[in-house]
Design an enzyme around this catalytic site. Structure first.
Site, PDB file in Angstrom:
ATOM      1  N   ASP A  37     -92.401 182.683  22.962  1.00  0.00           N
ATOM      2  CA  ASP A  37     -91.745 181.368  22.941  1.00  0.00           C
ATOM      3  C   ASP A  37     -90.392 181.480  22.230  1.00  0.00           C
ATOM      4  O   ASP A  37     -90.263 182.168  21.213  1.00  0.00           O
ATOM      5  CB  ASP A  37     -92.650 180.359  22.216  1.00  0.00           C
ATOM      6  CG  ASP A  37     -92.278 178.921  22.515  1.00  0.00           C
ATOM      7  OD1 ASP A  37     -93.103 178.210  23.099  1.00  0.00           O
ATOM      8  OD2 ASP A  37     -91.147 178.495  22.160  1.00  0.00           O
ATOM      9  N   ALA A  38     -89.410 180.767  22.760  1.00  0.00           N
ATOM     10  CA  ALA A  38     -88.068 180.781  22.163  1.00  0.00           C
ATOM     11  C   ALA A  38     -87.973 179.847  20.956  1.00  0.00           C
ATOM     12  O   ALA A  38     -86.957 179.852  20.254  1.00  0.00           O
ATOM     13  CB  ALA A  38     -87.039 180.375  23.213  1.00  0.00           C
ATOM     14  N   ILE A  64     -87.504 183.508  27.852  1.00  0.00           N
ATOM     15  CA  ILE A  64     -87.865 184.046  29.181  1.00  0.00           C
ATOM     16  C   ILE A  64     -86.614 184.483  29.944  1.00  0.00           C
ATOM     17  O   ILE A  64     -86.716 185.053  31.026  1.00  0.00           O
ATOM     18  CB  ILE A  64     -88.709 183.062  30.025  1.00  0.00           C
ATOM     19  CG1 ILE A  64     -88.007 181.716  30.198  1.00  0.00           C
ATOM     20  CG2 ILE A  64     -90.107 182.894  29.442  1.00  0.00           C
ATOM     21  CD1 ILE A  64     -88.592 180.858  31.320  1.00  0.00           C
ATOM     22  N   PHE A  85     -95.454 178.343  30.768  1.00  0.00           N
ATOM     23  CA  PHE A  85     -95.195 176.950  30.363  1.00  0.00           C
ATOM     24  C   PHE A  85     -93.738 176.779  29.938  1.00  0.00           C
ATOM     25  O   PHE A  85     -93.292 175.650  29.747  1.00  0.00           O
ATOM     26  CB  PHE A  85     -96.042 176.572  29.142  1.00  0.00           C
ATOM     27  CG  PHE A  85     -97.523 176.488  29.359  1.00  0.00           C
ATOM     28  CD1 PHE A  85     -98.102 175.326  29.847  1.00  0.00           C
ATOM     29  CD2 PHE A  85     -98.357 177.556  29.062  1.00  0.00           C
ATOM     30  CE1 PHE A  85     -99.475 175.219  30.035  1.00  0.00           C
ATOM     31  CE2 PHE A  85     -99.725 177.471  29.236  1.00  0.00           C
ATOM     32  CZ  PHE A  85    -100.292 176.309  29.719  1.00  0.00           C
ATOM     33  N   ALA A  87     -90.181 175.960  29.368  1.00  0.00           N
ATOM     34  CA  ALA A  87     -89.233 175.124  30.116  1.00  0.00           C
ATOM     35  C   ALA A  87     -88.557 174.153  29.169  1.00  0.00           C
ATOM     36  O   ALA A  87     -89.054 173.873  28.074  1.00  0.00           O
ATOM     37  CB  ALA A  87     -89.963 174.335  31.200  1.00  0.00           C
ATOM     38  N   ASP A 140     -95.279 167.149  38.894  1.00  0.00           N
ATOM     39  CA  ASP A 140     -95.284 166.310  40.107  1.00  0.00           C
ATOM     40  C   ASP A 140     -93.890 165.739  40.403  1.00  0.00           C
ATOM     41  O   ASP A 140     -93.641 165.228  41.504  1.00  0.00           O
ATOM     42  CB  ASP A 140     -96.307 165.163  39.976  1.00  0.00           C
ATOM     43  CG  ASP A 140     -96.047 164.230  38.796  1.00  0.00           C
ATOM     44  OD1 ASP A 140     -95.109 164.465  38.012  1.00  0.00           O
ATOM     45  OD2 ASP A 140     -96.804 163.240  38.656  1.00  0.00           O
ATOM     46  N   GLU A 141     -92.989 165.827  39.414  1.00  0.00           N
ATOM     47  CA  GLU A 141     -91.651 165.223  39.616  1.00  0.00           C
ATOM     48  C   GLU A 141     -90.865 165.905  40.714  1.00  0.00           C
ATOM     49  O   GLU A 141     -89.897 165.336  41.225  1.00  0.00           O
ATOM     50  CB  GLU A 141     -90.847 165.254  38.307  1.00  0.00           C
ATOM     51  CG  GLU A 141     -91.532 164.492  37.201  1.00  0.00           C
ATOM     52  CD  GLU A 141     -90.583 163.972  36.137  1.00  0.00           C
ATOM     53  OE1 GLU A 141     -89.364 164.048  36.292  1.00  0.00           O
ATOM     54  OE2 GLU A 141     -91.104 163.458  35.132  1.00  0.00           O
ATOM     55  N   SER A 168     -84.423 171.333  38.578  1.00  0.00           N
ATOM     56  CA  SER A 168     -84.540 172.698  38.031  1.00  0.00           C
ATOM     57  C   SER A 168     -85.977 173.209  38.153  1.00  0.00           C
ATOM     58  O   SER A 168     -86.204 174.391  38.412  1.00  0.00           O
ATOM     59  CB  SER A 168     -84.060 172.739  36.568  1.00  0.00           C
ATOM     60  OG  SER A 168     -84.928 172.005  35.728  1.00  0.00           O
ATOM     61  N   LYS A 169     -86.961 172.320  38.001  1.00  0.00           N
ATOM     62  CA  LYS A 169     -88.359 172.741  38.173  1.00  0.00           C
ATOM     63  C   LYS A 169     -88.637 173.043  39.652  1.00  0.00           C
ATOM     64  O   LYS A 169     -89.364 173.982  39.975  1.00  0.00           O
ATOM     65  CB  LYS A 169     -89.324 171.659  37.668  1.00  0.00           C
ATOM     66  CG  LYS A 169     -89.358 171.472  36.166  1.00  0.00           C
ATOM     67  CD  LYS A 169     -89.867 172.671  35.389  1.00  0.00           C
ATOM     68  CE  LYS A 169     -91.360 172.911  35.529  1.00  0.00           C
ATOM     69  NZ  LYS A 169     -91.840 174.003  34.641  1.00  0.00           N
ATOM     70  N   ASP A 296     -81.842 150.946  31.812  1.00  0.00           N
ATOM     71  CA  ASP A 296     -82.711 151.876  32.544  1.00  0.00           C
ATOM     72  C   ASP A 296     -82.177 153.306  32.511  1.00  0.00           C
ATOM     73  O   ASP A 296     -80.987 153.536  32.297  1.00  0.00           O
ATOM     74  CB  ASP A 296     -82.843 151.416  34.010  1.00  0.00           C
ATOM     75  CG  ASP A 296     -84.159 151.823  34.618  1.00  0.00           C
ATOM     76  OD1 ASP A 296     -84.893 152.605  33.982  1.00  0.00           O
ATOM     77  OD2 ASP A 296     -84.463 151.366  35.735  1.00  0.00           O
ATOM     78  N   GLY A 299     -81.210 157.075  37.850  1.00  0.00           N
ATOM     79  CA  GLY A 299     -82.024 157.796  38.849  1.00  0.00           C
ATOM     80  C   GLY A 299     -83.511 157.732  38.560  1.00  0.00           C
ATOM     81  O   GLY A 299     -84.267 158.602  38.994  1.00  0.00           O
TER      82      GLY A 299
END
Ligand code: NAD
Ligand code: DAU
Length: 362
Positions: A37-38, A64, A85, A87, A140-141, A168-169, A296, A299
């Site tokens: 992990d960073a 990573i 994981f 990200a 799921d995004e 990006s994901k 809000d 997007g």
């Protein structure tokens, strides 16, 4: 032997803690776990306090995106499984500045895949190559936003990411798919809905609301609060990931969700009602009086919902918590005196700058 990248973050650390739970993983004594992990603002070694002294636990501080360190780690420990994981994970931060998201989620995943490819190709074909797995933990995004009457996302749903984070994901998911099809790396991908539970950094909706409520601060709700998310208790996400590693079919994608759609306003109201019962305000007023509708998110996706029937049918997974039981456990975790130091440490320093910058014009 398992290598867990991003294992000091919210979901990764639950995954590691559960790995050391003899009721969930009776064989843990024979297995070594390497957390890589960073330690960005979201990574926290304190999350792993309960297991970091175990003889079969190793921590490596690294990114990573660091090919050399990855290569050294892979050759030294020779993991059978790699679960990714690592990200940048917060949508609002990706809107404020996408650079880190591109570097970690895209370039980092590419670098990790390349390091894994070289390592995989160095194995003598046989048991080692057959049992090797690379599981990429995604969201799921990537599927975009649903209308009120659309069916929930199945694995075949078109990719339509709308935020820098989800784009990006999505890119990382495509890389993983390509490394399976082109190079034969035994990859799997999971796409999960919104997680919640203890150890979540209080920039995400649920811990932010609990944290602000208890400090009598505003409870910021973006827009009209009618956006829908499908909430899953973090331990249920981890149980799904363990099953996918053990029994998932290489090259496949599995959606993971709690079948628990709620509007943001419902989530915030539920937290306020639970807090009103468990820890009433001194002035007798409801925590709901602190709700404040704010500008809000640009997007802002309107609705996410997951169809997890493939995972249920093929791997017999089902969540153990309902939203009501999970949210109660989560609130109690944040109220627990033993977790006060954790919270104080994570909200010191840079956290305050983020909150000021994010909510100043809202
Ligand atoms: P998190 O932000 O809490 O943790 C991310 C971890 O990755 C941190 O420990 C951080 O230090 C580490 N990290 C960041 N950049 C790194 C790098 N370059 N190299 C190595 N480590 C790095 O995130 P989370 O909520 O635990 O999410 C974990 C994964 O699950 C992410 O990939 C995210 O996209 C995915 N996911 C999250 C949710 C959710 O609701 N939180 C839902 C579905 C999928
Ligand atoms: O769906 C899975 C995704 O869930 C993960 O991939 C992400 O890593 C994770 O952060 C989460 O993304 P969201 O954007 O859905 O989570 P967040 O907690 O930031 O926001 C949840 C909802 O609450 C969303 O509609 C925005 C809203 N919100 C959020 C914050 C921080 C508010 O109304 N007010 C707030 O202050």
């Amino acid at each position: 032997m398992i290598l867990v990248t991003g294992g000091a973050g919210f979901i990764g650390s639950h995954f590691v803690l559960d790995w050391f739970d003899k009721n969930l993983n009776p064989n843990f004594h024979n297995q070594q776990i390497i957390v890589y992990d960073a330690l960005t603002y979201a990574g926290n070694l304190q999350n792993l306090n309960a297991v970091c002294k175990e003889p079969n636990f190793v921590f490596i501080h690294g990114s990573i995106a660091d090919r050399d360190l990855l290569a050294k780690t892979l050759y030294k420990y020779r993991p059978k499984w790699v679960i990714n994981f690592a990200a940048e994970s917060h949508v609002d931060r990706s809107i404020a500045g996408a650079g880190d998201f591109i570097n970690t989620n895209i370039v980092g995943t590419f670098t990790l895949l390349e390091a894994v490819r070289t390592y995989f190709n160095s194995m003598i074909p046989g048991e080692e190559t057959q049992s090797f797995r690379f599981l990429h933990v995604s969201t799921d995004e990537v599927y975009g936003s649903l209308s009120p009457n659309d069916p929930p996302f199945a694995e075949t749903h078109q990719y339509q990411p709308n935020s820098p984070y989800s784009a990006s994901k999505a890119a990382s998911d495509h890389l993983v798919r390509a490394w399976y099809h082109t190079y034969g790396i035994p990859c799997l991908t999971s796409n999960c809905s919104n997680n919640y539970g203890g150890l979540q950094f209080p920039e995400k909706l649920i811990p932010l609301i609990i944290h602000n409520a208890l400090r009598l601060k505003d409870l910021p709700i973006y827009g009209d609060g009618q956006q829908i998310r499908d909430w899953l208790f973090v331990k249920d996400h981890c149980s799904a990931l363990r099953l996918i590693l053990e029994k998932g079919k290489v090259g496949e994608v599995y959606n993971i969700g709690g079948n628990s759609e709620k509007t943001n306003l419902q989530v915030v109201n539920t937290i306020c009602e639970k807090l009103d019962q468990i820890k009433p305000r001194a002035d007798g007023k409801s925590y709901k009086t602190q709700i404040k509708f704010v500008k809000d998110r640009p997007g802002h996706d309107r609705r996410y919902a997951i169809n997890a029937t493939k995972l249920q049918r093929e791997l017999q997974w089902k969540p153990s918590e309902t939203f009501e039981s999970g949210i109660e456990k989560t609130i109690l975790w944040y109220l627990d005196e033993q977790n006060k130091t954790w919270l104080e440490n994570v909200i010191s320093g840079d956290y305050q700058n983020w909150i000021k910058q994010q909510y100043k014009c809202k």
